[in-house]
Design a protein around this motif. Structure first.
Motif, PDB file in Angstrom:
ATOM      1  N   LEU A 170       0.727  -1.260  -0.007  1.00  0.00           N
ATOM      2  CA  LEU A 170       0.081  -0.058  -0.001  1.00  0.00           C
ATOM      3  C   LEU A 170       0.987   1.378   0.211  1.00  0.00           C
ATOM      4  CD1 LEU A 170      -2.689   1.714   0.090  1.00  0.00           C
ATOM      5  CD2 LEU A 170      -2.791   1.020   2.435  1.00  0.00           C
ATOM      6  N   GLU A 171       1.838   1.252   0.724  1.00  0.00           N
ATOM      7  CA  GLU A 171       2.900   2.566   1.102  1.00  0.00           C
ATOM      8  C   GLU A 171       3.555   2.724  -0.436  1.00  0.00           C
ATOM      9  OE1 GLU A 171       4.612   3.560   4.979  1.00  0.00           O
ATOM     10  OE2 GLU A 171       5.289   1.656   4.358  1.00  0.00           O
ATOM     11  N   ALA A 172       3.896   1.509  -1.112  1.00  0.00           N
ATOM     12  CA  ALA A 172       4.455   1.737  -2.538  1.00  0.00           C
ATOM     13  C   ALA A 172       3.717   2.105  -3.595  1.00  0.00           C
ATOM     14  CB  ALA A 172       5.237   0.328  -2.828  1.00  0.00           C
ATOM     15  N   LEU A 173       2.511   1.411  -3.757  1.00  0.00           N
ATOM     16  CA  LEU A 173       1.370   1.816  -4.664  1.00  0.00           C
ATOM     17  C   LEU A 173       0.996   3.216  -4.241  1.00  0.00           C
ATOM     18  CD1 LEU A 173      -0.389  -1.463  -5.726  1.00  0.00           C
ATOM     19  CD2 LEU A 173       1.673  -0.538  -6.717  1.00  0.00           C
ATOM     20  N   GLY A 174       0.825   3.473  -3.077  1.00  0.00           N
ATOM     21  CA  GLY A 174      -0.030   4.885  -2.666  1.00  0.00           C
ATOM     22  C   GLY A 174       1.004   5.873  -3.199  1.00  0.00           C
ATOM     23  N   TRP A 175       2.187   5.697  -2.949  1.00  0.00           N
ATOM     24  CA  TRP A 175       3.282   6.743  -3.196  1.00  0.00           C
ATOM     25  C   TRP A 175       3.284   6.998  -4.928  1.00  0.00           C
ATOM     26  CZ3 TRP A 175       7.016   7.999  -6.695  1.00  0.00           C
ATOM     27  CH2 TRP A 175       7.906   9.197  -6.365  1.00  0.00           C
ATOM     28  N   VAL A 199      -7.619   3.683  12.553  1.00  0.00           N
ATOM     29  CA  VAL A 199      -6.402   4.383  13.054  1.00  0.00           C
ATOM     30  C   VAL A 199      -6.783   4.618  14.326  1.00  0.00           C
ATOM     31  CG1 VAL A 199      -5.102   6.198  12.744  1.00  0.00           C
ATOM     32  CG2 VAL A 199      -5.638   5.311  10.800  1.00  0.00           C
ATOM     33  N   GLU A 200      -8.087   5.311  14.605  1.00  0.00           N
ATOM     34  CA  GLU A 200      -8.339   5.862  16.102  1.00  0.00           C
ATOM     35  C   GLU A 200      -8.495   4.555  16.859  1.00  0.00           C
ATOM     36  OE1 GLU A 200     -10.823   9.797  14.783  1.00  0.00           O
ATOM     37  OE2 GLU A 200     -11.771   8.048  15.346  1.00  0.00           O
ATOM     38  N   TYR A 202       4.410  -4.125  16.052  1.00  0.00           N
ATOM     39  CA  TYR A 202       5.089  -4.062  14.589  1.00  0.00           C
ATOM     40  C   TYR A 202       3.996  -4.006  13.634  1.00  0.00           C
ATOM     41  CZ  TYR A 202       7.480  -5.169  10.027  1.00  0.00           C
ATOM     42  OH  TYR A 202       8.309  -5.121   8.990  1.00  0.00           O
ATOM     43  N   ALA A 203       3.332  -5.081  13.439  1.00  0.00           N
ATOM     44  CA  ALA A 203       1.965  -5.007  12.667  1.00  0.00           C
ATOM     45  C   ALA A 203       1.068  -3.939  12.498  1.00  0.00           C
ATOM     46  CB  ALA A 203       1.362  -6.511  12.816  1.00  0.00           C
ATOM     47  N   THR A 204       0.822  -3.509  13.821  1.00  0.00           N
ATOM     48  CA  THR A 204       0.084  -2.162  14.047  1.00  0.00           C
ATOM     49  C   THR A 204       0.522  -1.031  13.492  1.00  0.00           C
ATOM     50  OG1 THR A 204      -1.260  -3.269  15.957  1.00  0.00           O
ATOM     51  CG2 THR A 204      -1.372  -0.953  15.600  1.00  0.00           C
ATOM     52  N   SER A 205       1.894  -0.908  13.557  1.00  0.00           N
ATOM     53  CA  SER A 205       2.613   0.396  13.249  1.00  0.00           C
ATOM     54  C   SER A 205       2.587   0.473  11.733  1.00  0.00           C
ATOM     55  CB  SER A 205       3.995   0.440  13.755  1.00  0.00           C
ATOM     56  OG  SER A 205       4.890  -0.467  13.150  1.00  0.00           O
ATOM     57  N   CYS A 206       2.831  -0.915  11.061  1.00  0.00           N
ATOM     58  CA  CYS A 206       2.832  -1.004   9.791  1.00  0.00           C
ATOM     59  C   CYS A 206       1.505  -0.607   9.184  1.00  0.00           C
ATOM     60  CB  CYS A 206       3.435  -2.392   9.121  1.00  0.00           C
ATOM     61  SG  CYS A 206       4.766  -2.742   9.457  1.00  0.00           S
ATOM     62  N   ALA A 207       0.371  -1.212   9.473  1.00  0.00           N
ATOM     63  CA  ALA A 207      -0.869  -1.089   9.088  1.00  0.00           C
ATOM     64  C   ALA A 207      -1.331   0.416   9.081  1.00  0.00           C
ATOM     65  CB  ALA A 207      -1.848  -2.080   9.749  1.00  0.00           C
ATOM     66  N   VAL A 208      -1.260   1.070  10.360  1.00  0.00           N
ATOM     67  CA  VAL A 208      -1.618   2.186  10.707  1.00  0.00           C
ATOM     68  C   VAL A 208      -0.862   3.394   9.737  1.00  0.00           C
ATOM     69  CG1 VAL A 208      -1.725   4.153  12.581  1.00  0.00           C
ATOM     70  CG2 VAL A 208      -2.383   1.977  13.026  1.00  0.00           C
ATOM     71  N   LEU A 209       0.590   3.162   9.756  1.00  0.00           N
ATOM     72  CA  LEU A 209       1.153   4.357   8.948  1.00  0.00           C
ATOM     73  C   LEU A 209       0.608   4.187   7.358  1.00  0.00           C
ATOM     74  CD1 LEU A 209       4.649   4.122  10.532  1.00  0.00           C
ATOM     75  CD2 LEU A 209       2.667   5.817  10.894  1.00  0.00           C
ATOM     76  N   ALA A 210       0.661   3.127   7.051  1.00  0.00           N
ATOM     77  CA  ALA A 210       0.155   2.811   5.606  1.00  0.00           C
ATOM     78  C   ALA A 210      -1.391   3.541   5.435  1.00  0.00           C
ATOM     79  CB  ALA A 210       0.256   1.398   5.174  1.00  0.00           C
ATOM     80  N   LEU A 211      -2.198   3.244   6.468  1.00  0.00           N
ATOM     81  CA  LEU A 211      -3.381   3.569   6.131  1.00  0.00           C
ATOM     82  C   LEU A 211      -3.830   5.099   6.255  1.00  0.00           C
ATOM     83  CD1 LEU A 211      -5.550   0.538   7.900  1.00  0.00           C
ATOM     84  CD2 LEU A 211      -5.698   1.177   5.350  1.00  0.00           C
ATOM     85  N   ASP A 212      -3.002   5.425   7.327  1.00  0.00           N
ATOM     86  CA  ASP A 212      -3.059   6.959   7.537  1.00  0.00           C
ATOM     87  C   ASP A 212      -2.449   7.824   6.488  1.00  0.00           C
ATOM     88  OD1 ASP A 212      -3.609   9.066   9.961  1.00  0.00           O
ATOM     89  OD2 ASP A 212      -1.595   9.390   9.406  1.00  0.00           O
ATOM     90  N   ALA A 213      -1.716   7.457   5.730  1.00  0.00           N
ATOM     91  CA  ALA A 213      -0.741   8.172   4.589  1.00  0.00           C
ATOM     92  C   ALA A 213      -1.661   8.045   3.434  1.00  0.00           C
ATOM     93  CB  ALA A 213       0.577   8.030   4.508  1.00  0.00           C
ATOM     94  N   HIS A 214      -2.041   6.711   3.128  1.00  0.00           N
ATOM     95  CA  HIS A 214      -2.518   6.290   1.786  1.00  0.00           C
ATOM     96  C   HIS A 214      -3.898   5.825   1.542  1.00  0.00           C
ATOM     97  CE1 HIS A 214       1.571   6.670   0.539  1.00  0.00           C
ATOM     98  NE2 HIS A 214       2.011   6.244   1.873  1.00  0.00           N
ATOM     99  N   VAL A 245       3.147   4.578  16.006  1.00  0.00           N
ATOM    100  CA  VAL A 245       1.546   4.963  15.808  1.00  0.00           C
ATOM    101  C   VAL A 245       1.027   6.264  16.298  1.00  0.00           C
ATOM    102  CG1 VAL A 245      -0.571   4.010  16.547  1.00  0.00           C
ATOM    103  CG2 VAL A 245       1.179   2.465  15.751  1.00  0.00           C
ATOM    104  N   LEU A 246       1.687   6.703  17.703  1.00  0.00           N
ATOM    105  CA  LEU A 246       1.155   7.537  18.269  1.00  0.00           C
ATOM    106  C   LEU A 246       1.626   9.116  17.674  1.00  0.00           C
ATOM    107  CD1 LEU A 246       1.310   6.814  22.100  1.00  0.00           C
ATOM    108  CD2 LEU A 246      -0.579   6.225  20.356  1.00  0.00           C
ATOM    109  N   LEU A 247       3.013   9.144  17.240  1.00  0.00           N
ATOM    110  CA  LEU A 247       3.425  10.390  16.766  1.00  0.00           C
ATOM    111  C   LEU A 247       3.392  10.535  15.365  1.00  0.00           C
ATOM    112  CD1 LEU A 247       6.793  10.463  18.946  1.00  0.00           C
ATOM    113  CD2 LEU A 247       4.743  12.003  18.970  1.00  0.00           C
ATOM    114  N   GLY A 248       3.159   9.365  14.378  1.00  0.00           N
ATOM    115  CA  GLY A 248       3.330   9.332  13.129  1.00  0.00           C
ATOM    116  C   GLY A 248       1.901   9.553  12.526  1.00  0.00           C
ATOM    117  N   THR A 249       0.847   9.637  13.026  1.00  0.00           N
ATOM    118  CA  THR A 249      -0.358   9.927  12.521  1.00  0.00           C
ATOM    119  C   THR A 249      -0.901  11.392  12.561  1.00  0.00           C
ATOM    120  OG1 THR A 249      -1.417   9.254  14.448  1.00  0.00           O
ATOM    121  CG2 THR A 249      -1.068   7.223  12.655  1.00  0.00           C
TER     122      THR A 249
END
Length: 547
Positions: free
Chosen positions: A358-363, A428-429, A406-418, A461-465
């Protein structure tokens, strides 16, 4: 070993820490990975002639837990314990082959450790097979090692004080796949490529198979697989011996599960730092080599391994953030409609692989001409798939890492950005609320105990969203940063990443910690007490160059 981020909590030197990280990557291009009990046991058993044998035996004895097992808690202990027990018994049987190396555990010490391990295994299996984690090839490794251990049990006959060990050790898994593999190879079929990383499960049948060709001296990027294939030092190709000797040298005897991990380490490290806003400009050679690792089928973690969507997508995302985007067409071969497989023929599904895709295609959807028309629908569908994989408590779990952080940070950062606007806000919340609710009293986060690595993921998760901070976030961030500031990040990181055994990719973990401090500088509205102008690696500072 990397140094702690100097300057204290209020003035973290992100730029200096990142420069040191890139210097370490340049000095150790094969990657920095913790040793593996499982892999070391296989090299002990299958290559007792390899230099450092006694040091590997000492490592196995020293790593035994008080309860007689090896490895992480629960089902994670089964594979490394089976490997260690079989290796110790094999060494007792074949001690004559290693008498040229002085020192190391005595025969009594080896037998004592092996019997303690056997006792632990019998206890775990007494009430039926334990629940095994979804680690690669576990359903082949467990029956293969059980058979090898049972073939050694005659060594215990007549040994005084060895306890009641009558009867064979039962298998902890269904043997049907293991039996089917034997039948496949007996029928003359070639070894499947995805099996090469666990090639050692074939036992004596692995020796010198003509349908297996080492790549860069390695079979499946694995010391154990390579040791199982090579017949011995007299007949070995120099490249194979060089590979094994290099693997042994990494930890002066013990070996990691997978080496080298060059593309994997560089992709994760660069993308983690750049995503957080660390101004990264590695040496041109590193960028070129990362781009060259992405071929028509994508990128592989190591030589001789199949290309996979996880390494491919992270490499693509890292290159895009470095200003060297590569067309993501190679990801198409992993698209199975509902989601992306890690590799073709994968058993199971990976949240983190799909988050990285999602991050790669989203970019590319947002930053390349025609990208929205080309990738927009797939990005939206993939974001929806990720959203539906969220657990009821708000976290995500995954097959490539033991920790939900780890899994939660990957999913949250990808969803929040893309993810398309508004479609993943609730997910995300809920994840942010779960992170806040699961913080430990000392300010850390962790599955089994608080760790620096998992605390870093929670803080991502807390700072990157984006969005309005949820209740309790500021307080959780303050406590988490205080924990990281007080923690000794020179200490060993507990292995949490899935391979045949758990491992820690140390520079990738280090990058996650460095990125937290950059996020804290950027989000000073949440991270009170961190100087926004403290770091030379902030957006107005000089770029970071590696040697």
């Amino acid at each position: 070993m990397t140094a702690p981020i100097p300057g204290g909590w209020g003035r973290p030197d992100v730029a200096g820490a990142a420069r040191e990280l890139f210097a370490a990557m340049a000095l150790e291009p094969s990657g920095r990975v913790t040793p593996s009990v499982y892999e070391t046991g296989r090299v002990v058993s299958d290559a007792p002639w390899l230099a450092g044998h006694r040091r590997r035996l000492s490592y196995l004895v020293d790593e035994q837990r008080p309860d007689g097992g090896w490895g992480a808690p629960g089902g994670y202990a089964v594979v490394p314990t089976l490997s260690a027990v079989e290796a110790l018994l094999a060494s007792v049987r074949d001690q004559g082959a290693t008498r040229h190396e002085p020192g190391g555990p005595s025969r009594v010490e080896l037998l004592t450790a092996a019997v303690r391990g056997l006792t632990a295994l019998r206890g775990w299996l007494a009430d039926g097979p334990p629940e095994l984690p979804d680690t690669p090839a576990a359903d082949l490794i467990v029956p293969a090692l059980t058979d090898r251990i049972n073939a050694h049990l005659d060594l215990l006959d007549g040994e005084p004080g060895r306890g009641p060990l009558a009867g064979e050790l039962p298998s902890a898994v269904d043997r049907r796949r293991f039996v089917a593999l034997d039948a496949l190879l007996a029928g003359g079929r070639p070894v499947p490529q995805k099996l090469l990383h666990a090639f050692e499960v074939l036992g004596p049948a692995a020796r010198g198979r003509v349908d297996v060709t080492p790549v860069a001296g390695a079979v499946g990027a694995s010391p154990a697989a390579t040791a199982a294939w090579v017949a011995g030092p007299a007949d070995a190709d120099p490249a194979v011996l060089s590979y094994l000797e290099t693997a042994v040298a990494q930890h002066d005897g013990p070996v990691p599960c997978c080496t080298p991990i060059t593309a994997f380490e560089r992709g994760w490290t660069v993308s983690t730092l750049a995503r957080a806003g660390v101004a990264v400009r590695p040496a041109p050679r590193l960028i070129t080599e990362l781009a060259e690792a992405v071929g028509p089928e994508g990128a592989a973690t190591g030589p001789g391994l199949p290309a996979d969507a996880d390494t491919t997508s992270v490499a693509l995302y890292a290159l895009a953030l470095l200003g060297r985007p590569v067309d993501p067409d190679s990801l198409g071969r992993y698209d199975v409609g509902s989601h992306f497989c890690t590799w073709q023929g994968e058993d199971g599904r990976s949240v983190t692989t799909n988050a990285h895709v999602l991050e790669a295609l989203g970019w590319h959807a947002h930053h390349t001409p025609g990208g929205a028309a080309r990738h927009g629908d797939r990005v939206a569908a993939l974001a929806e798939w990720l959203r539906t994989r969220q657990e009821t408590d708000g976290c995500w779990t995954d097959r490539w890492h033991a920790s939900p952080y780890y899994a939660t940070s990957c999913a949250v950062l990808a969803l929040d950005a893309h993810a398309p606007a508004g479609t993943a806000t609730s997910a995300v919340e809920r994840a942010v609320d779960w992170v806040v609710a699961t913080q430990r009293p000392d300010g850390s986060w962790g599955r089994w105990a608080g760790t620096v690595e998992e605390t870093a993921y929670a803080l991502h998760v807390l700072l990157g969203t984006a969005g309005t901070p949820r209740r309790g976030v500021r307080e959780a961030v303050a406590r988490g940063l205080a924990y990281l500031a007080a923690a000794d990040d020179r200490a060993a990181h507990p292995p949490l990443w899935h391979d045949k055994d758990l491992y820690a990719p140390l520079l990738i973990v280090r990058a996650a910690v460095i990125a937290v401090w950059q996020l804290a500088i950027t989000r000073s509205d949440l991270a009170t007490g961190v100087d926004r102008n403290a770091s030379a690696a902030a957006s107005d500072g000089p770029m970071i160059r590696s040697a």
